[in-house]
Write a protein that holds these residues in place. Structure first.
Motif, PDB file in Angstrom:
ATOM      1  N   ALA A   1      22.412 132.492  -0.509  1.00  0.00           N
ATOM      2  CA  ALA A   1      23.533 133.439  -0.535  1.00  0.00           C
ATOM      3  C   ALA A   1      24.223 133.443  -1.892  1.00  0.00           C
ATOM      4  O   ALA A   1      24.558 134.499  -2.457  1.00  0.00           O
ATOM      5  N   ARG A   2      24.454 132.260  -2.454  1.00  0.00           N
ATOM      6  CA  ARG A   2      25.095 132.170  -3.766  1.00  0.00           C
ATOM      7  C   ARG A   2      24.210 132.765  -4.859  1.00  0.00           C
ATOM      8  O   ARG A   2      24.692 133.390  -5.816  1.00  0.00           O
TER       9      ARG A   2
ATOM     10  N   ALA B   1      23.208 136.805  -8.791  1.00  0.00           N
ATOM     11  CA  ALA B   1      22.374 137.864  -9.389  1.00  0.00           C
ATOM     12  C   ALA B   1      23.188 139.139  -9.582  1.00  0.00           C
ATOM     13  O   ALA B   1      22.964 139.886 -10.556  1.00  0.00           O
ATOM     14  N   LYS B   2      24.145 139.405  -8.699  1.00  0.00           N
ATOM     15  CA  LYS B   2      24.972 140.603  -8.830  1.00  0.00           C
ATOM     16  C   LYS B   2      26.021 140.426  -9.940  1.00  0.00           C
ATOM     17  O   LYS B   2      26.220 141.332 -10.765  1.00  0.00           O
ATOM     18  N   ASN B   3      26.742 139.315  -9.971  1.00  0.00           N
ATOM     19  CA  ASN B   3      27.807 139.055 -10.945  1.00  0.00           C
ATOM     20  C   ASN B   3      27.610 137.655 -11.509  1.00  0.00           C
ATOM     21  O   ASN B   3      28.251 136.697 -11.069  1.00  0.00           O
TER      22      ASN B   3
ATOM     23  N   THR C   1      30.309 134.502 -10.812  1.00  0.00           N
ATOM     24  CA  THR C   1      29.746 133.471  -9.937  1.00  0.00           C
ATOM     25  C   THR C   1      29.664 132.133 -10.660  1.00  0.00           C
ATOM     26  O   THR C   1      29.958 131.080 -10.101  1.00  0.00           O
ATOM     27  N   ARG C   2      29.297 132.201 -11.955  1.00  0.00           N
ATOM     28  CA  ARG C   2      29.209 130.966 -12.730  1.00  0.00           C
ATOM     29  C   ARG C   2      30.584 130.319 -12.866  1.00  0.00           C
ATOM     30  O   ARG C   2      30.740 129.102 -12.709  1.00  0.00           O
TER      31      ARG C   2
ATOM     32  N   GLY D   1      36.713 139.678  -6.028  1.00  0.00           N
ATOM     33  CA  GLY D   1      35.778 140.349  -6.942  1.00  0.00           C
ATOM     34  C   GLY D   1      34.363 140.342  -6.398  1.00  0.00           C
ATOM     35  O   GLY D   1      33.631 141.316  -6.539  1.00  0.00           O
ATOM     36  N   THR D   2      33.988 139.254  -5.756  1.00  0.00           N
ATOM     37  CA  THR D   2      32.633 139.182  -5.215  1.00  0.00           C
ATOM     38  C   THR D   2      32.496 140.050  -3.979  1.00  0.00           C
ATOM     39  O   THR D   2      31.401 140.541  -3.667  1.00  0.00           O
ATOM     40  N   ASN D   3      33.635 140.196  -3.237  1.00  0.00           N
ATOM     41  CA  ASN D   3      33.579 141.019  -2.058  1.00  0.00           C
ATOM     42  C   ASN D   3      33.581 142.489  -2.455  1.00  0.00           C
ATOM     43  O   ASN D   3      33.156 143.328  -1.687  1.00  0.00           O
TER      44      ASN D   3
END
Length: 336
Positions: free
Chosen positions: A279-280, A285-287, A291-292, A334-336
Protein backbone atom coordinates in the motif's frame (compact mmCIF):
# COMPACT_ATOMS: atom_id res chain seq x y z
CA UNK A 1 -9.86 -153.98 61.02
CA UNK A 2 -11.03 -153.34 64.54
CA UNK A 3 -10.49 -150.44 66.94
CA UNK A 4 -11.07 -150.96 70.63
CA UNK A 5 -11.93 -148.04 72.93
CA UNK A 6 -12.20 -148.36 76.71
CA UNK A 7 -15.59 -147.55 78.17
CA UNK A 8 -15.31 -144.95 80.93
CA UNK A 9 -18.43 -146.18 82.71
CA UNK A 10 -17.49 -149.81 82.70
CA UNK A 11 -13.76 -150.03 82.10
CA UNK A 12 -13.33 -153.45 83.61
CA UNK A 13 -15.14 -155.69 81.12
CA UNK A 14 -16.87 -153.73 78.33
CA UNK A 15 -15.35 -152.32 75.14
CA UNK A 16 -16.76 -150.67 72.10
CA UNK A 17 -15.52 -151.64 68.67
CA UNK A 18 -15.78 -149.80 65.32
CA UNK A 19 -15.34 -151.72 62.12
CA UNK A 20 -14.15 -149.67 59.01
CA UNK A 21 -13.87 -151.32 55.65
CA UNK A 22 -11.16 -150.39 53.10
CA UNK A 23 -13.83 -149.10 50.67
CA UNK A 24 -15.13 -146.60 53.16
CA UNK A 25 -11.62 -145.38 53.88
CA UNK A 26 -10.90 -144.88 50.19
CA UNK A 27 -14.15 -142.96 49.73
CA UNK A 28 -13.36 -140.71 52.67
CA UNK A 29 -9.90 -139.97 51.33
CA UNK A 30 -11.28 -139.31 47.84
CA UNK A 31 -13.92 -136.91 49.08
CA UNK A 32 -11.33 -135.11 51.19
CA UNK A 33 -9.05 -134.68 48.17
CA UNK A 34 -11.94 -133.51 46.03
CA UNK A 35 -12.92 -131.02 48.71
CA UNK A 36 -9.39 -129.64 48.88
CA UNK A 37 -9.20 -129.40 45.10
CA UNK A 38 -12.55 -127.63 45.01
CA UNK A 39 -11.39 -125.11 47.61
CA UNK A 40 -8.20 -124.48 45.70
CA UNK A 41 -10.18 -124.01 42.49
CA UNK A 42 -12.58 -121.63 44.17
CA UNK A 43 -9.87 -119.46 45.71
CA UNK A 44 -7.70 -119.36 42.55
CA UNK A 45 -10.35 -118.70 39.91
CA UNK A 46 -11.05 -115.03 40.68
CA UNK A 47 -9.29 -111.76 41.47
CA UNK A 48 -10.22 -108.13 42.13
CA UNK A 49 -8.78 -104.81 40.98
CA UNK A 50 -9.35 -101.26 42.18
CA UNK A 51 -9.72 -98.05 40.16
CA UNK A 52 -5.98 -97.34 40.19
CA UNK A 53 -4.96 -100.73 38.80
CA UNK A 54 -4.96 -102.73 35.61
CA UNK A 55 -4.40 -106.49 35.58
CA UNK A 56 -2.14 -108.30 33.11
CA UNK A 57 -3.23 -111.96 32.67
CA UNK A 58 -0.75 -114.58 31.45
CA UNK A 59 -1.73 -118.10 30.41
CA UNK A 60 1.15 -120.57 30.86
CA UNK A 61 3.50 -117.55 30.98
CA UNK A 62 2.21 -115.80 27.84
CA UNK A 63 0.29 -112.52 28.03
CA UNK A 64 -3.25 -113.17 26.87
CA UNK A 65 -5.26 -110.16 28.08
CA UNK A 66 -5.25 -106.92 30.05
CA UNK A 67 -8.15 -106.12 32.39
CA UNK A 68 -8.71 -102.36 32.58
CA UNK A 69 -11.96 -102.22 34.57
CA UNK A 70 -12.00 -102.39 38.33
CA UNK A 71 -14.03 -104.96 40.23
CA UNK A 72 -14.41 -108.75 40.43
CA UNK A 73 -12.95 -110.90 37.60
CA UNK A 74 -12.59 -114.60 36.81
CA UNK A 75 -9.54 -116.54 35.59
CA UNK A 76 -8.44 -120.13 35.12
CA UNK A 77 -7.47 -121.75 38.43
CA UNK A 78 -4.54 -123.96 39.52
CA UNK A 79 -1.93 -121.50 38.20
CA UNK A 80 -2.99 -121.92 34.60
CA UNK A 81 -3.50 -118.17 34.46
CA UNK A 82 -1.45 -115.73 36.53
CA UNK A 83 -2.40 -112.12 37.32
CA UNK A 84 -0.03 -109.14 37.74
CA UNK A 85 -1.65 -105.96 39.04
CA UNK A 86 -0.06 -102.72 37.84
CA UNK A 87 -0.88 -99.26 39.34
CA UNK A 88 -1.37 -97.35 36.10
CA UNK A 89 -3.68 -94.57 37.29
CA UNK A 90 -1.46 -93.02 39.94
CA UNK A 91 1.52 -90.67 39.71
CA UNK A 92 4.65 -92.19 41.18
CA UNK A 93 7.73 -90.28 42.28
CA UNK A 94 11.49 -90.62 42.33
CA UNK A 95 13.67 -88.49 44.61
CA UNK A 96 17.19 -87.68 43.44
CA UNK A 97 19.71 -86.15 45.80
CA UNK A 98 17.51 -86.46 48.88
CA UNK A 99 15.08 -88.76 50.65
CA UNK A 100 12.00 -87.42 52.39
CA UNK A 101 10.57 -88.96 55.50
CA UNK A 102 6.82 -89.21 56.02
CA UNK A 103 6.85 -87.80 59.50
CA UNK A 104 5.38 -84.80 61.27
CA UNK A 105 8.55 -82.68 60.91
CA UNK A 106 9.02 -83.61 57.23
CA UNK A 107 12.79 -84.04 57.53
CA UNK A 108 15.06 -84.75 54.56
CA UNK A 109 18.18 -86.85 54.22
CA UNK A 110 20.77 -85.71 51.68
CA UNK A 111 22.24 -88.23 49.22
CA UNK A 112 25.42 -86.52 48.00
CA UNK A 113 26.41 -89.15 45.44
CA UNK A 114 23.18 -88.31 43.58
CA UNK A 115 23.08 -84.54 44.11
CA UNK A 116 26.72 -83.52 43.54
CA UNK A 117 27.28 -82.41 39.92
CA UNK A 118 29.80 -80.42 37.84
CA UNK A 119 28.61 -77.38 35.88
CA UNK A 120 29.74 -76.20 32.47
CA UNK A 121 32.28 -73.77 34.00
CA UNK A 122 33.79 -76.52 36.20
CA UNK A 123 32.08 -75.62 39.46
CA UNK A 124 30.52 -78.14 41.84
CA UNK A 125 26.88 -77.82 42.91
CA UNK A 126 24.42 -79.92 44.85
CA UNK A 127 21.12 -80.26 42.97
CA UNK A 128 18.05 -82.11 44.29
CA UNK A 129 15.40 -83.29 41.82
CA UNK A 130 11.85 -84.52 42.14
CA UNK A 131 10.64 -86.75 39.29
CA UNK A 132 7.00 -87.69 38.73
CA UNK A 133 6.04 -90.42 36.27
CA UNK A 134 3.13 -92.65 35.29
CA UNK A 135 2.82 -96.16 33.84
CA UNK A 136 1.32 -95.85 30.36
CA UNK A 137 1.46 -99.51 29.25
CA UNK A 138 1.33 -102.25 31.92
CA UNK A 139 2.55 -105.01 29.59
CA UNK A 140 5.63 -103.08 28.49
CA UNK A 141 6.23 -101.98 32.07
CA UNK A 142 6.30 -105.61 33.25
CA UNK A 143 8.14 -107.34 30.42
CA UNK A 144 10.16 -104.85 28.31
CA UNK A 145 12.77 -104.25 31.00
CA UNK A 146 13.91 -105.39 34.41
CA UNK A 147 13.00 -102.86 37.13
CA UNK A 148 11.90 -100.02 34.83
CA UNK A 149 11.73 -97.56 37.74
CA UNK A 150 15.47 -98.08 38.32
CA UNK A 151 16.11 -97.61 34.60
CA UNK A 152 14.15 -94.34 34.71
CA UNK A 153 16.08 -93.15 37.74
CA UNK A 154 19.44 -93.83 36.07
CA UNK A 155 18.21 -92.16 32.89
CA UNK A 156 17.13 -89.03 34.78
CA UNK A 157 20.47 -88.82 36.55
CA UNK A 158 22.34 -89.17 33.27
CA UNK A 159 20.34 -86.56 31.39
CA UNK A 160 20.29 -84.06 34.26
CA UNK A 161 24.06 -84.31 34.66
CA UNK A 162 24.44 -83.79 30.93
CA UNK A 163 22.30 -80.63 30.97
CA UNK A 164 23.96 -79.16 34.07
CA UNK A 165 27.36 -80.01 32.60
CA UNK A 166 26.56 -77.62 29.75
CA UNK A 167 25.21 -74.82 31.99
CA UNK A 168 27.12 -72.22 34.00
CA UNK A 169 26.92 -72.36 37.77
CA UNK A 170 25.25 -68.95 38.09
CA UNK A 171 22.34 -70.08 35.92
CA UNK A 172 21.97 -73.36 37.83
CA UNK A 173 21.82 -71.59 41.18
CA UNK A 174 19.69 -68.58 40.21
CA UNK A 175 17.78 -67.77 37.03
CA UNK A 176 18.49 -70.79 34.84
CA UNK A 177 16.56 -73.47 36.74
CA UNK A 178 13.54 -73.41 34.45
CA UNK A 179 15.73 -73.82 31.39
CA UNK A 180 17.60 -76.75 32.99
CA UNK A 181 14.27 -78.42 33.82
CA UNK A 182 12.95 -77.87 30.28
CA UNK A 183 16.03 -79.32 28.57
CA UNK A 184 16.15 -82.31 30.94
CA UNK A 185 12.45 -83.07 30.35
CA UNK A 186 12.88 -82.98 26.58
CA UNK A 187 15.92 -85.28 26.55
CA UNK A 188 14.39 -87.75 29.04
CA UNK A 189 11.11 -87.92 27.11
CA UNK A 190 12.99 -88.58 23.88
CA UNK A 191 15.08 -91.41 25.37
CA UNK A 192 12.03 -92.95 27.09
CA UNK A 193 10.31 -93.17 23.72
CA UNK A 194 13.34 -95.08 22.37
CA UNK A 195 13.54 -97.46 25.38
CA UNK A 196 9.75 -98.14 25.23
CA UNK A 197 9.48 -98.93 28.95
CA UNK A 198 5.75 -98.29 29.20
CA UNK A 199 6.47 -95.17 31.30
CA UNK A 200 5.76 -91.50 30.59
CA UNK A 201 7.42 -88.58 32.37
CA UNK A 202 4.89 -86.28 34.05
CA UNK A 203 7.11 -83.66 35.67
CA UNK A 204 10.65 -82.88 36.72
CA UNK A 205 11.41 -80.16 39.24
CA UNK A 206 14.54 -78.82 40.89
CA UNK A 207 13.84 -78.95 44.62
CA UNK A 208 17.03 -77.14 45.62
CA UNK A 209 20.40 -76.15 44.19
CA UNK A 210 23.30 -74.83 46.21
CA UNK A 211 27.10 -74.83 46.33
CA UNK A 212 28.80 -77.53 48.40
CA UNK A 213 30.35 -75.14 50.99
CA UNK A 214 28.71 -72.64 53.33
CA UNK A 215 31.00 -69.76 52.29
CA UNK A 216 30.04 -70.13 48.66
CA UNK A 217 26.37 -70.45 49.64
CA UNK A 218 26.54 -67.10 51.46
CA UNK A 219 28.26 -65.49 48.48
CA UNK A 220 25.59 -66.68 46.08
CA UNK A 221 22.87 -65.54 48.47
CA UNK A 222 24.44 -62.08 48.47
CA UNK A 223 24.52 -62.10 44.67
CA UNK A 224 20.88 -63.17 44.54
CA UNK A 225 19.93 -60.41 46.99
CA UNK A 226 21.77 -57.84 44.87
CA UNK A 227 19.96 -59.06 41.76
CA UNK A 228 16.61 -58.77 43.48
CA UNK A 229 17.44 -55.25 44.63
CA UNK A 230 18.54 -54.34 41.10
CA UNK A 231 15.30 -55.72 39.73
CA UNK A 232 13.36 -53.67 42.30
CA UNK A 233 15.19 -50.49 41.29
CA UNK A 234 14.57 -51.24 37.60
CA UNK A 235 10.87 -51.75 38.26
CA UNK A 236 10.71 -48.48 40.19
CA UNK A 237 12.51 -46.69 37.35
CA UNK A 238 10.08 -48.15 34.84
CA UNK A 239 7.16 -47.04 36.99
CA UNK A 240 8.63 -43.53 37.17
CA UNK A 241 9.19 -43.59 33.43
CA UNK A 242 5.61 -44.68 32.78
CA UNK A 243 4.41 -41.84 34.97
CA UNK A 244 6.64 -39.13 33.46
CA UNK A 245 6.27 -40.01 29.78
CA UNK A 246 2.59 -38.97 29.61
CA UNK A 247 3.48 -35.67 31.28
CA UNK A 248 6.31 -35.08 28.84
CA UNK A 249 4.07 -35.96 25.89
CA UNK A 250 1.40 -33.56 27.14
CA UNK A 251 4.00 -30.80 27.55
CA UNK A 252 5.41 -31.51 24.10
CA UNK A 253 1.92 -31.38 22.61
CA UNK A 254 1.30 -28.05 24.36
CA UNK A 255 4.57 -26.58 23.07
CA UNK A 256 3.81 -27.84 19.57
CA UNK A 257 0.40 -26.20 19.56
CA UNK A 258 1.86 -22.96 20.92
CA UNK A 259 4.53 -23.02 18.23
CA UNK A 260 1.91 -23.61 15.55
CA UNK A 261 -0.15 -20.69 16.90
CA UNK A 262 2.90 -18.39 16.94
CA UNK A 263 3.82 -19.53 13.45
CA UNK A 264 0.36 -18.66 12.15
CA UNK A 265 0.49 -15.33 14.03
CA UNK A 266 3.88 -14.48 12.52
CA UNK A 267 2.68 -15.47 9.06
CA UNK A 268 -0.37 -13.23 9.45
CA UNK A 269 1.78 -10.38 10.72
CA UNK A 270 4.13 -10.84 7.81
CA UNK A 271 1.19 -10.82 5.40
CA UNK A 272 -0.05 -7.60 7.00
CA UNK A 273 3.41 -6.04 6.70
CA UNK A 274 3.56 -7.05 3.05
CA UNK A 275 0.11 -5.59 2.45
CA UNK A 276 1.11 -2.38 4.24
CA UNK A 277 4.34 -2.19 2.27
CA UNK A 278 2.48 -2.68 -1.00
CA UNK A 279 0.00 0.00 0.00
CA UNK A 280 2.80 2.43 0.87
CA UNK A 281 4.62 1.62 -2.29
CA UNK A 282 1.55 2.41 -4.37
CA UNK A 283 1.24 5.79 -2.57
CA UNK A 284 4.93 6.38 -2.97
CA UNK A 285 4.65 5.76 -6.68
CA UNK A 286 1.94 8.44 -6.87
CA UNK A 287 3.68 11.08 -4.67
CA UNK A 288 7.27 10.07 -4.05
CA UNK A 289 8.37 13.27 -2.25
CA UNK A 290 5.44 13.48 0.11
CA UNK A 291 5.55 9.77 0.88
CA UNK A 292 9.29 9.93 1.48
CA UNK A 293 8.88 12.87 3.87
CA UNK A 294 6.02 11.16 5.68
CA UNK A 295 8.06 8.02 6.16
CA UNK A 296 10.97 10.10 7.40
CA UNK A 297 8.92 11.92 10.01
CA UNK A 298 7.12 8.76 11.07
CA UNK A 299 10.50 7.19 11.69
CA UNK A 300 11.57 10.19 13.72
CA UNK A 301 8.40 10.02 15.77
CA UNK A 302 8.95 6.34 16.42
CA UNK A 303 12.60 6.81 17.35
CA UNK A 304 12.05 10.04 19.29
CA UNK A 305 8.48 9.79 20.63
CA UNK A 306 8.83 12.90 22.84
CA UNK A 307 9.91 15.21 20.03
CA UNK A 308 7.08 17.41 18.81
CA UNK A 309 8.96 20.11 16.84
CA UNK A 310 11.66 19.89 14.19
CA UNK A 311 13.76 22.91 13.21
CA UNK A 312 14.83 22.77 9.60
CA UNK A 313 17.35 25.39 8.45
CA UNK A 314 16.43 24.69 4.88
CA UNK A 315 18.84 26.31 2.36
CA UNK A 316 20.23 28.79 4.93
CA UNK A 317 18.08 31.75 4.01
CA UNK A 318 15.14 30.87 6.26
CA UNK A 319 14.40 28.66 9.23
CA UNK A 320 11.42 26.30 9.26
CA UNK A 321 9.60 25.06 12.35
CA UNK A 322 7.70 21.92 11.64
CA UNK A 323 5.28 20.22 13.97
CA UNK A 324 5.39 16.51 13.28
CA UNK A 325 1.73 15.96 14.06
CA UNK A 326 0.65 18.78 11.76
CA UNK A 327 2.88 17.52 9.03
CA UNK A 328 1.44 14.04 9.31
CA UNK A 329 -2.09 15.50 9.06
CA UNK A 330 -1.10 17.49 5.96
CA UNK A 331 0.58 14.44 4.52
CA UNK A 332 -2.52 12.36 5.13
CA UNK A 333 -4.77 14.95 3.47
CA UNK A 334 -2.35 15.26 0.57
CA UNK A 335 -2.16 11.53 0.01
CA UNK A 336 -5.91 11.21 0.26
Amino acid sequence: MRFVYPNEKNSQSKAKTINLSPVKIKRAVLWSVLGIVALIAIFTCFFTTNEQEQAVITTFGKVTSVVEKSGFHLKLPFGIQHVEKVPVNIHQKIELGYRSETSANMSYDTVENESKMITGDYNIVNVDFFVEYKISDPVKYLYNSYEPAVVLKNLVQSQVRSVIGATEVDAVLTTGRNEVERQAKESITEVLAQYDLGIILIDLKIQDSEPPTQAVIEAFKAVETAKQQAETVINEAKAYQNGEIPKAEAQADKLTKEAEYKMKQRVNEAAQQVALFNARYSEYAKNPEITRSRMYYEALQEILPDVKLIIDAGDGDSTKYILIEDFLKIADSGTN
